[in-house]
Design a protein around this motif. Structure first.
Motif, PDB file in Angstrom:
ATOM      1  N   GLU A 247       0.871  -1.182   0.000  1.00  0.00           N
ATOM      2  CA  GLU A 247       0.000   0.000   0.000  1.00  0.00           C
ATOM      3  C   GLU A 247       0.904   1.227   0.000  1.00  0.00           C
ATOM      4  O   GLU A 247       2.059   1.134   0.400  1.00  0.00           O
ATOM      5  N   ARG A 248       0.382   2.353  -0.461  1.00  0.00           N
ATOM      6  CA  ARG A 248       1.157   3.597  -0.379  1.00  0.00           C
ATOM      7  C   ARG A 248       1.417   3.907   1.090  1.00  0.00           C
ATOM      8  O   ARG A 248       0.493   3.893   1.893  1.00  0.00           O
ATOM      9  N   MET A 249       2.671   4.179   1.409  1.00  0.00           N
ATOM     10  CA  MET A 249       3.050   4.438   2.793  1.00  0.00           C
ATOM     11  C   MET A 249       3.570   5.857   2.952  1.00  0.00           C
ATOM     12  O   MET A 249       4.091   6.434   2.010  1.00  0.00           O
ATOM     13  N   ALA A 250       3.462   6.374   4.180  1.00  0.00           N
ATOM     14  CA  ALA A 250       4.115   7.649   4.472  1.00  0.00           C
ATOM     15  C   ALA A 250       5.253   7.409   5.464  1.00  0.00           C
ATOM     16  O   ALA A 250       6.411   7.411   5.085  1.00  0.00           O
ATOM     17  N   CYS A 251       4.917   7.145   6.745  1.00  0.00           N
ATOM     18  CA  CYS A 251       5.999   7.056   7.740  1.00  0.00           C
ATOM     19  C   CYS A 251       6.760   5.739   7.670  1.00  0.00           C
ATOM     20  O   CYS A 251       7.960   5.708   7.910  1.00  0.00           O
TER      21      CYS A 251
ATOM     22  N   VAL B 266       6.676   3.397   9.751  1.00  0.00           N
ATOM     23  CA  VAL B 266       6.984   2.855  11.084  1.00  0.00           C
ATOM     24  C   VAL B 266       5.741   2.651  11.949  1.00  0.00           C
ATOM     25  O   VAL B 266       5.850   2.271  13.109  1.00  0.00           O
ATOM     26  N   GLY B 267       4.559   2.923  11.403  1.00  0.00           N
ATOM     27  CA  GLY B 267       3.328   2.671  12.149  1.00  0.00           C
ATOM     28  C   GLY B 267       2.705   3.879  12.812  1.00  0.00           C
ATOM     29  O   GLY B 267       1.743   3.751  13.562  1.00  0.00           O
ATOM     30  N   ALA B 268       3.227   5.063  12.515  1.00  0.00           N
ATOM     31  CA  ALA B 268       2.746   6.256  13.222  1.00  0.00           C
ATOM     32  C   ALA B 268       1.609   6.984  12.507  1.00  0.00           C
ATOM     33  O   ALA B 268       0.797   7.624  13.162  1.00  0.00           O
ATOM     34  N   CYS B 269       1.551   6.886  11.185  1.00  0.00           N
ATOM     35  CA  CYS B 269       0.632   7.786  10.457  1.00  0.00           C
ATOM     36  C   CYS B 269      -0.686   7.141  10.036  1.00  0.00           C
ATOM     37  O   CYS B 269      -1.605   7.836   9.632  1.00  0.00           O
ATOM     38  N   TYR B 270      -0.789   5.834  10.080  1.00  0.00           N
ATOM     39  CA  TYR B 270      -2.006   5.118   9.673  1.00  0.00           C
ATOM     40  C   TYR B 270      -2.362   5.351   8.206  1.00  0.00           C
ATOM     41  O   TYR B 270      -3.526   5.316   7.821  1.00  0.00           O
ATOM     42  N   GLY B 271      -1.345   5.597   7.374  1.00  0.00           N
ATOM     43  CA  GLY B 271      -1.588   5.804   5.948  1.00  0.00           C
ATOM     44  C   GLY B 271      -1.846   4.496   5.215  1.00  0.00           C
ATOM     45  O   GLY B 271      -2.671   4.427   4.319  1.00  0.00           O
ATOM     46  N   CYS B 272      -1.133   3.437   5.594  1.00  0.00           N
ATOM     47  CA  CYS B 272      -1.109   2.200   4.788  1.00  0.00           C
ATOM     48  C   CYS B 272      -1.909   1.071   5.420  1.00  0.00           C
ATOM     49  O   CYS B 272      -1.382  -0.014   5.609  1.00  0.00           O
ATOM     50  N   VAL B 273      -3.148   1.293   5.736  1.00  0.00           N
ATOM     51  CA  VAL B 273      -3.887   0.258   6.457  1.00  0.00           C
ATOM     52  C   VAL B 273      -4.574  -0.736   5.523  1.00  0.00           C
ATOM     53  O   VAL B 273      -4.789  -0.462   4.347  1.00  0.00           O
TER      54      VAL B 273
ATOM     55  N   ARG C 213      -1.975  -1.947  10.292  1.00  0.00           N
ATOM     56  CA  ARG C 213      -1.002  -1.143   9.552  1.00  0.00           C
ATOM     57  C   ARG C 213      -0.113  -2.089   8.749  1.00  0.00           C
ATOM     58  O   ARG C 213       0.528  -2.960   9.323  1.00  0.00           O
TER      59      ARG C 213
END
Lengths: 251, 304
Positions: free
Chosen positions: A212-216, A218-225, A236
């Motif tokens: 999935e498209r990711m941002a952080c 490391v599990g902090a932003c919840y972008g790639c769920v 995540r």
């Protein structure tokens, strides 16, 4: 951390293999984990690019990644040369859970989902001799690493147009009567869905690596769920994943 | 060279330095505690918390744009009860002030969450999120109209025992009007800016990249807009301002402070470099030492 580029090879029209060495916790790598790579000092490209680890060599202290050029970030990555350095974070995420000893295992990769399974297959070889590898590509020109996998076990290849191996899909090569106990897969979401449907009703533990498209990373932003199987929870992909038991997630 | 003192005071809240991660970019702190002790930070601002658990928007939720990113997470969070029982107790042990960002869909929801967070005793301050561009209800509904905003702040203030910072949106006609209304209604401070609404289209699929279609733009691309808005707001309010928007370096942070901010928040930079906050703190200290600045008060708002 900064890793040196020690090799870069063009595998197909848009797929590249990159070898890295330098200070990295190689011993800690679990097959299926990824690294997050800074693109060009992070100036214009502020998000790192998450790329699965394809192989790790703890003796040589090196790791190999394989990526497809899909945009400007991966384009930049494909232009690296031996001697360049990359700023990376990792290993990140949760990788493949290995099977019980001497289990009957099938590994299924599709396209750019093939390389993350290489380190896994290397580790599976230490655990079991009953290993089948199924790889799927669009056509012969898109095939890569088939011989590399063939050195580790029996490899079956499917291409959509039949220009290499069997014409059809990976599911055509997966014998549901073979009594496989474990299935490990990485590839397009559609392929993973098809595999799960194909294996419905047989007793098999399935593990899939999702993207999935990711941002952080490391599990902090919840972008790639991704959704849990009952769609009541989110996981995540960068933290609880990228590898999931396929009963846990909605594919 | 003098030994610079980075400490700042915000509405009675004493911080050892002016740098804190921005809400939504730092989870509840656990992930980044693997990279450095959180006690190095001025404070930790946790993810927006709502009354009920929220899953947020479908994926893709994030995408990169030139010198920035768009996000449409949609306030995903485990809900106030779990935040209080499962997240804040851990964070409270990290020896760093906690600011809880609170979001809601109705005045009632905002008030209940603020009250529960305030009563929990874990938060040293609350940041009222009236500027999320990624949810249908709440968010900007409360942040775009001075009267609506003032009513909400008055109600929330009644149930909060800790200082209340109001996070303003840049997606308004006149941010000064909202800042003035917030101050008059009793806000103890303002944080600005939230993200700017943006869109990216994939020319191959011919559709927006984000499943939510629109998302909030953050990162270096928005910094000049943010500095300008802090500068404008600093001219019309007396309450402290926390500035944010594309801060990646000590230089960036100092721009905000010179524009009138008492402290800064660092968001997207955490994704590019997990060590961004400690790096920025060091760079501010280095600048102060080099320029012989003893306290940030000396330069706060000096550009005004």
């Amino acid at each position: 951390m900064l890793l040196d580029v020690t090799g870069i090879t063009n595998l197909t029209s848009n797929i590249w293999e990159l070898c890295l060495s330098g200070p990295f916790p190689y011993q800690r790598v679990q097959a299926g984990q990824f690294i997050n790579i800074l693109i060009n000092q992070g100036k214009d490209h502020i998000l790192r690019r998450p790329i699965s680890i394809a192989e790790v060599d703890t003796n040589k202290k090196s790791l190999t990644i394989v990526f497809r050029v899909v945009g400007q970030g991966t384009e930049w990555l494909s232009q690296r040369q031996v001697g360049d350095q990359l700023n990376i974070i990792g290993p990140l995420g949760t990788g493949f859970q290995l099977p019980a000893k001497n289990s009957k295992v099938v590994v299924v990769g599709g396209g750019i989902g093939v390389p993350p399974l290489y380190q896994l297959v290397k580790e599976l070889k230490q655990i079991t001799n009953d290993l089948t590898i199924i790889l799927g590509f669009r056509n012969q020109a898109d095939c890569f690493w088939v011989e590399r996998f063939a050195k580790l076990g029996q490899v079956l290849v499917a291409t959509n147009d039949g220009s290499f191996g069997t014409k059809g899909f990976v599911t055509d090569l997966l014998d549901t009567k073979a009594n496989y106990e474990y299935l490990y897969s990485c590839g397009p979401r559609g392929m993973l869905q098809a595999l799960k449907n194909h294996c419905q009703g047989i007793n098999i533990q399935g593990y899939v690596s999702l993207e999935e498209r990711m941002a952080c990373g490391v599990g902090a932003c919840y972008g790639c769920v991704c959704s849990s199987a009952d769609r009541k929870l989110h996981y995540r992909i960068c933290k609880e994943g990228p590898v999931f038991n396929w009963e846990e997630v909605a594919l | 060279m003098s030994n610079p003192n980075l400490a700042v005071e915000l509405a009675g809240l004493k911080l050892k330095n002016p740098v804190m991660p921005a809400s939504g970019c730092f989870g509840f702190g656990r992930e980044y505690s693997n990279y450095y002790p959180l006690s190095q930070l001025g404070a930790v601002v946790v993810k927006a918390t709502t009354l009920e658990p929220r899953l947020g928007n479908p994926t893709p939720r994030v995408t990169e744009v030139t010198a920035g990113m768009l996000n449409a997470i949609g306030l995903a969070n485990p809900g106030v009860e779990k935040v209080i029982t499962q997240e804040l107790p851990w964070l409270a042990k990290q020896d760093v002030p906690i600011i809880v960002n609170v979001a809601g869909s109705t005045e009632r929801e905002y008030c209940r969450v603020v009250e529960e967070i305030s009563n929990s005793g874990y938060a040293q301050a609350i940041e009222l999120n009236v500027s999320c561009p990624n949810v249908k209800l709440g968010g900007l509904t409360f942040g775009a109209d001075p009267k609506v905003l003032a009513n909400l702040i008055k109600k929330v203030k009644k149930v909060s025992a800790v200082p209340l910072f109001v996070k303003l949106s840049p997606n308004v006609t006149d941010i000064q009007d909202l800042a003035i209304a917030a101050e008059a209604a009793g806000a103890d401070g303002l944080s600005l800016i939230n993200t700017l609404i943006g869109m990216q289209i994939d020319i191959k699929t011919r559709k927006p990249v984000l499943a939510n279609k629109i998302g909030g733009l953050s990162g270096p691309a928005i910094k000049p807009v943010a500095v300008r808005m802090v500068y404008q707001v600093a001219q019309v309010v007396k309450i402290p301002i926390i500035g944010m928007g594309g801060i990646y370096s000590g230089i960036d942070a100092l721009e905000f402070i010179m524009a009138g901010a008492s402290a800064v928040m660092v968001g997207t930079a955490n994704f590019t470099n997990p060590m961004a906050c400690p790096k920025i703190i060091k760079e501010i200290a280095d600048f102060m030492a080099a320029e012989g600045i003893e306290s940030l008060e000396e330069i706060r708002g000096c550009a005004l």
